[in-house]
Scaffold this active site. Sequence first.
Site, short mmCIF file in Angstrom:
data_model
loop_
_atom_site.label_atom_id
_atom_site.label_comp_id
_atom_site.label_asym_id
_atom_site.label_seq_id
_atom_site.Cartn_x
_atom_site.Cartn_y
_atom_site.Cartn_z
N GLU A 78 28.76 16.64 18.43
CA GLU A 78 29.64 17.75 18.74
C GLU A 78 30.94 17.71 17.96
O GLU A 78 31.57 18.75 17.73
CB GLU A 78 29.97 17.75 20.24
CG GLU A 78 28.81 18.04 21.16
CD GLU A 78 28.21 19.41 20.95
OE1 GLU A 78 28.97 20.35 20.67
OE2 GLU A 78 26.98 19.53 21.03
N GLU A 131 37.32 22.95 18.30
CA GLU A 131 36.52 23.65 17.32
C GLU A 131 37.38 24.22 16.20
O GLU A 131 38.59 24.44 16.38
CB GLU A 131 35.69 24.75 17.97
CG GLU A 131 36.48 25.89 18.57
CD GLU A 131 35.57 27.00 19.07
OE1 GLU A 131 34.85 27.58 18.24
OE2 GLU A 131 35.57 27.27 20.28
#
Length: 335
Positions: free
Chosen positions: A157, A175
């Site tokens: 991730e 992100e």
Amino acid sequence: MRSIALSSKLVIIPFTALVISAFSCGNSNGSKAPAATATSQKTASISTLISEKQFNELFPQRDKFYSYAAFIKAADELGQIKIQVTRRATSVYQYIRTDKKTGKVSTVRQDGDWNEDWAKKKPDSTFTVDYGNFCAQFSAEANKKELAAFFAHIAHETRHGVNATYTDGLMLIHESNTSLSYIAESDEYPPVAGKKYYGRGPMQLSYNGNYGLASTCIFGDAKILLNNPDLVENDPVVAFKAAIYFWMTPETHKPSAHDVMTGKWQPNAVDKAKGRTPGFGMTINIVNGEVECNKGENMYSMNDRIGFYQFFLKKLGITDANCACSCGKMEPYKY
């Protein structure tokens, strides 16, 4: 973690055997916490399972935000919490949170329809999530295997480096694209004006509903992360707690990754018909199945997770000889 993963774009999915949708709660009926208190329990520190030297070797390129000390503190502190979830009727819920260290027991969520006669017609269903069982429930080998699986997902991730070296995990704190708000309709966990719920932390927690529910379990107060989602990217202990919370907590139609890796979960007839079997591949289905599963054996992100898992197994000195690592023929869960 859209689905929960951030490496792919998915819509919000509800957590922990409940539906984050249009129903009111949050002690809205004014009910009080239980009068009983829990017995204080001492949980062995996860530091007995992995040393700082090992952690640093597993994540040599990690951002300094993701420290060994923060990981251990997160696991130890969250390990003092357990949550009892009771579902009444189809979608009426009560959450009772126990702090094993202080003995405090409190109702942190109770839906407004909890005491309605229609809601009581069917028997309640209840389960308990004890966060102290994270990589600590069985033998050292079994616990290390679970830890390898957990590390594989958080590494994937947050990876940002060279393909196939598996040394590039825990590099991204949030992100890349922070322009999106990731807001979904939720009566229970409504978004706060001006706040964004993009992916943050090791599991890239995203969407207001997921922030609210994680906050309810971790802190006993949904508003903490709803009001301040930046905590997940500014406080490394909170970031790791959010990841461990996700790993340990079942979703509406799914088991927890913890239950899969420890062998507690066994597929029912529907799961078997859809190719869902125990093993690491099932954890991929839990984390990001809609994007990565049932797409054959050449799916890059699925294979990257498998590669990380095998890398961490070797580094931790254990094996998974019977690993059902792939979810290539496994149908994802639908909502």
